[in-house]
Write an enzyme that holds these catalytic residues in place. Structure first.
Site, PDB file in Angstrom:
ATOM      1  N   GLU A 149      28.129  -5.663  -1.649  1.00  0.00           N
ATOM      2  CA  GLU A 149      27.084  -5.787  -0.754  1.00  0.00           C
ATOM      3  C   GLU A 149      27.250  -7.103   0.000  1.00  0.00           C
ATOM      4  OE1 GLU A 149      22.602  -7.798  -0.872  1.00  0.00           O
ATOM      5  OE2 GLU A 149      22.873  -5.908  -1.994  1.00  0.00           O
ATOM      6  N   CYS A 206      10.152  -2.202  -4.518  1.00  0.00           N
ATOM      7  CA  CYS A 206       9.867  -3.540  -3.743  1.00  0.00           C
ATOM      8  C   CYS A 206      10.402  -4.638  -4.472  1.00  0.00           C
ATOM      9  CB  CYS A 206       8.542  -3.919  -3.161  1.00  0.00           C
ATOM     10  SG  CYS A 206       8.111  -2.425  -2.146  1.00  0.00           S
ATOM     11  N   HIS A 212      27.846  -5.469 -14.354  1.00  0.00           N
ATOM     12  CA  HIS A 212      27.464  -4.271 -13.987  1.00  0.00           C
ATOM     13  C   HIS A 212      27.336  -4.396 -12.493  1.00  0.00           C
ATOM     14  CE1 HIS A 212      24.830  -0.569 -13.398  1.00  0.00           C
ATOM     15  NE2 HIS A 212      23.981  -1.503 -12.824  1.00  0.00           N
ATOM     16  N   GLU A 250       0.693  -1.189  -0.005  1.00  0.00           N
ATOM     17  CA  GLU A 250       0.055   0.033   0.103  1.00  0.00           C
ATOM     18  C   GLU A 250       0.889   1.140   0.038  1.00  0.00           C
ATOM     19  OE1 GLU A 250      -0.463  -2.558   1.900  1.00  0.00           O
ATOM     20  OE2 GLU A 250      -2.318  -2.670   2.830  1.00  0.00           O
ATOM     21  N   LEU A 251       1.917   1.126   0.739  1.00  0.00           N
ATOM     22  CA  LEU A 251       2.941   2.393   0.845  1.00  0.00           C
ATOM     23  C   LEU A 251       3.314   2.623  -0.669  1.00  0.00           C
ATOM     24  CD1 LEU A 251       4.090   4.609   2.564  1.00  0.00           C
ATOM     25  CD2 LEU A 251       6.013   2.673   3.019  1.00  0.00           C
ATOM     26  N   GLY A 258      20.314  -2.889 -19.411  1.00  0.00           N
ATOM     27  CA  GLY A 258      19.454  -4.011 -20.059  1.00  0.00           C
ATOM     28  C   GLY A 258      18.081  -3.980 -20.035  1.00  0.00           C
ATOM     29  N   HIS A 309      17.472   6.702 -11.296  1.00  0.00           N
ATOM     30  CA  HIS A 309      16.627   6.734 -10.290  1.00  0.00           C
ATOM     31  C   HIS A 309      15.998   8.084 -10.320  1.00  0.00           C
ATOM     32  CE1 HIS A 309      19.000   3.355  -9.441  1.00  0.00           C
ATOM     33  NE2 HIS A 309      17.856   2.546  -9.036  1.00  0.00           N
ATOM     34  N   GLU A 365      27.779   2.897 -11.543  1.00  0.00           N
ATOM     35  CA  GLU A 365      27.059   4.250 -11.103  1.00  0.00           C
ATOM     36  C   GLU A 365      28.144   5.079 -10.830  1.00  0.00           C
ATOM     37  OE1 GLU A 365      25.988   7.403  -8.915  1.00  0.00           O
ATOM     38  OE2 GLU A 365      26.959   5.787  -8.011  1.00  0.00           O
ATOM     39  N   ASP A 420      25.278  -9.526 -14.558  1.00  0.00           N
ATOM     40  CA  ASP A 420      25.269  -8.449 -13.510  1.00  0.00           C
ATOM     41  C   ASP A 420      25.627  -9.071 -12.113  1.00  0.00           C
ATOM     42  OD1 ASP A 420      24.391  -6.582 -15.360  1.00  0.00           O
ATOM     43  OD2 ASP A 420      22.233  -7.002 -14.986  1.00  0.00           O
TER      44      ASP A 420
END
Length: 765
Positions: free
Chosen positions: A615, A526, A651, A17-18, A442, A704, A675, A609
């Protein structure tokens, strides 16, 4: 009695919903009051969930319309000057649209401006907005949103614990924008605003405030360790009780520092670092609460309540009512509910726990430790024990043929046939690209029509033949538009793909999928991570037919698109019954088959990618090399089966590369796209200082943001890049995929990007 609480809760809502409300507001389809009403409804629902589960405290402060780090920056008045919000800061009410402009460069009101930098939150796939820090930085209490939410929760009758990112971690996550600025020099100016926040919360009747300091699980320089002592000697005098929260790992050499700080309680991650519990118990002062993060806040596997009860019994005996139980970290990182997953096999569903189920596990574990278990708690204990035993014995977990193939992999399988200079010459002859070749990462816009066709196909309302014909139309459309724009290396646009991990996982053995398992990645974005339940293999080609068809539509070299093994691992919920390295190698072998099949089908450029490579880096430097060794090996295993003339791209986006530049070079990809637009080419310093040997596409178009980049801006960025990287090794491209943008934004942006490349080429003449 032992207390049960959580560090934070998912905010997106069971039906996202957000996301829907925020995006409708951005499009002008929803007014501000309706957006705020959605926020209030979600907060009320989530607090009620926590209360009904039996938590002793509900958590306030974990809600944000975009990002909680951004919200804190706004609350502290740390709004960069380009957003022209000085009056708002002075009044103490920074507008929500200002925060949205900081996040994405544009909002329904206010002038567009360059968005703030965004990167990963520690080792998660959640992205935060990086605080911008300047030498003349001042701080002011500039938003009342946190206090308004406390009033909401108290009005609904809840006992409230507030969560807030701690001052040292906020500075740690920030970036100095002035040369030579020591971020710690801003601490003295920052602490009074924190003090003001804590005092105001006390006036509202808040007893406990959780200050999140996950920076404590990293290697901290000595001056930062000293800064913790100085900062908390000030904050410890506040009129509220402070729970210092660490998570995502062990405290390590910061353990003595953390237990000794003048706070009322300490939260530790006993999932990522269970070995630290005994050491903390031995050193914790007698007046302090210890919150043990015993339930996994990062993964979806059901907790072994019997094992946890046994392992925490000694802590319960030693601490009594000073023991609190919680998930290891915020539940932001897991899906919103499991009960709706009616299409999952019942047995498999029994192995899993999403956010509400983790609330139940937290409460049941607390009551089991106290000896006050209800019949429902005992039922959960028995059900967990049976489900975990069934999982261990399931035949779908281990497949001998996968293990046998992995055992047969040798050193030669990780090496390209020739060194990069030889490959580069072969690729120049085969691809015939101009200087500053243009390409994209891509994906192209996932329009409402594409999503509608996919939904109809999944619902059985559209036949496979009709769906595939519809996707071929979209591919032809994307290729034609790239031809018209003049891109040198087109892509097929990925209309058939729902998500860069989910799409592949759906076609691999060993993965299972949820229907509603959404997790926030950044802002309104999401993702629905798949779950790796068993050994991974590829039954057949996954992308070959689509790429082969796209190549038939153009004489230019079509780039095939795959998601790399480390990203397939990192962006899934990974099985916890074998080393992550083993699972990643299985994925790499499956992708190797796909790479070789693409080459055999005539695809001469293949992008694998790996945006999650950085991370996945452990938070402690002592653990880096072991991870990087197997992560690099997995990429090379996936990519090394092709000939010299086949160009391998990779990437990476929104990562700090300086620490792992040698590992990135060791991937031996022919071209890397990264980036750099938001960071103004700063990331290229790492590639220059290391003398990165292969080709680089520094992203010049911030996808973005809805803003269309100007030609002169992109030319200037590439000129900066050319100061660091030889021109013959530079590509021109966006910084990420374009699926979240609209064609009305994409076409003028790419037209400007192609024009920028033309101007750059003309200057070579």
């Amino acid at each position: 009695m032992t207390k049960a609480h959580i560090a934070g809760y998912p905010r997106i809502g069971a039906d996202r919903e957000l996301k829907r409300a925020v995006e409708a507001y951005w499009r002008g389809e929803l007014d501000r009051e309706a957006l705020e009403a959605t926020g209030r409804e979600l907060r009320a629902r989530h607090w009620a969930d926590q209360c009904q589960a039996g938590l002793d405290l509900v958590t306030v402060g974990d809600f944000a319309f975009y990002d909680q780090v951004l919200d804190l920056s706004v609350t502290l008045g740390a709004v960069p000057a380009r957003f022209d919000a000085g009056d708002e800061v002075a009044r103490g009410e920074v507008d929500l649209d200002t925060a949205f402009r900081m996040a994405r460069g544009r909002a329904p009101s206010g002038e567009p401006a360059a968005a703030c930098e965004m990167t990963k939150y520690f080792d998660t796939n959640y992205h935060y907005l990086v605080p911008e820090l300047h030498a003349d930085q001042t701080f002011h209490l500039a938003s009342s949103r946190l206090f308004d939410q406390v009033e909401e929760a108290r009005a609904q009758g809840h006992a409230v614990k507030v969560t807030l990112l701690g001052p040292l971690t906020w500075l740690w996550l920030g970036k100095a924008r002035d040369a030579g600025l020591d971020r710690l020099s801003l601490l003295d100016a920052l602490l009074p605003v924190y003090g003001e926040i804590l005092a105001r919360l006390a006036e509202q009747g808040v007893e406990w405030v959780q200050l999140d300091e996950p920076a404590l699980v990293q290697d901290l320089p000595h001056d930062w360790q000293q800064a913790y002592e100085a900062a908390y000697s000030v904050l410890g005098r506040s009129p509220v009780k402070l729970l210092l929260a660490s998570y995502f790992g062990g405290l390590g050499d910061n353990l003595g520092l953390a237990v000794g700080l003048p706070v009322d309680g300490l939260h530790i991650d006993a999932v990522r670092a269970p070995e630290q519990l005994e050491a903390v118990l031995d050193r914790l002062p007698a007046y302090k609460v210890l919150s043990v993060g015993a339930i996994d806040g990062r993964n979806v596997w059901r907790a072994d309540l019997a094992l946890l009860r046994e392992g925490l019994a000694a802590a319960r005996m030693r601490l009594g009512k000073r023991l609190w139980i919680a998930p290891s970290c915020s539940l932001l990182h897991v899906p919103v509910d499991l009960e709706r997953e009616t299409e999952l096999e019942p047995a498999l569903k029994g192995w899993l726990a999403f956010a509400p189920q983790k609330l139940d596990e937290t409460v049941s574990l607390t009551r089991l430790l106290d000896g006050r278990a209800t019949p429902e708690d005992r039922e959960r204990l028995e059900a967990a024990t049976l489900a975990l035993q069934a999982r261990r014995e399931s035949t779908r977990i281990h497949r001998p043929e996968v293990a046998s193939r992995l055992a047969g992999v040798g050193p030669a399988d990780h090496e390209r046939r020739s060194a990069y200079p030889v490959r580069a010459a072969a690729q120049r002859r085969a691809l015939k690209l101009p200087p500053f070749p243009t390409t994209t990462i891509g994906s192209f816009p996932q329009t409402a029509e594409i999503r509608s066709a996919r939904r109809a196909f999944k619902a059985g309302e559209l036949s496979r033949e009709a769906y595939e014909a519809r996707m071929r139309e979209e591919i032809a459309h994307a290729v034609a538009r790239q031809e018209a724009l003049g891109l040198d290396m087109p892509v097929h646009g990925e209309p058939e793909r729902n998500d860069m991990v989910e799409y592949f996982g759906e076609q691999l053995e060993g993965y299972v999928f949820t229907r509603y398992g959404w997790v926030q990645s950044y802002g309104s974005r999401c993702v629905k991570p798949p779950v790796i339940v068993g050994d991974v293999s590829r039954p057949g080609p996954m992308t070959v037919a689509w790429s082969e068809y796209a190549q038939s539509l153009t004489d230019k070299p079509m780039k095939g698109m795959l998601t790399g093994p480390v990203t397939m691992l990192q962006w899934s919920f990974v099985r916890d019954d074998q080393p992550r390295e083993t699972t990643c190698r299985q994925i790499a072998l499956a992708l190797r088959d796909e790479v070789c099949d693409l080459e055999a089908a005539g695809i001469r450029a293949i992008q694998i990618d790996e945006p999650a490579l950085r991370e996945g880096l452990p938070l402690r430097a002592s653990e880096w090399q072991a991870y990087l060794d197997w992560a690099v090996d997995c990429f090379r295993l996936a990519s090394s089966g092709v000939g010299d003339a086949t160009q391998i791209h990779t990437h990476m986006c929104y990562s700090e590369f300086n620490d792992i530049i040698a590992a990135i070079a060791a991937l031996d990809a022919d071209v890397i796209t990264i980036e750099t637009s938001r960071s103004n080419m700063e990331l290229l310093d790492a590639f220059q200082d290391f003398a990165y040997p292969n080709e680089i596409g520094p992203g010049v178009y911030d996808i973005h943001s809805p803003n269309v980049p100007e030609v002169d801006w992109m030319v200037a960025l590439m000129e900066k890049a050319a100061e660091r990287i030889p021109v013959e090794r530079l590509w021109v491209n966006p910084d990420c995929g374009l699926k979240t943008r609209r064609w009305e934004e994409v076409e003028p942006a790419l037209a400007n990007m192609v024009e920028a490349a033309r101007r750059l080429r003309s200057r070579l003449a």
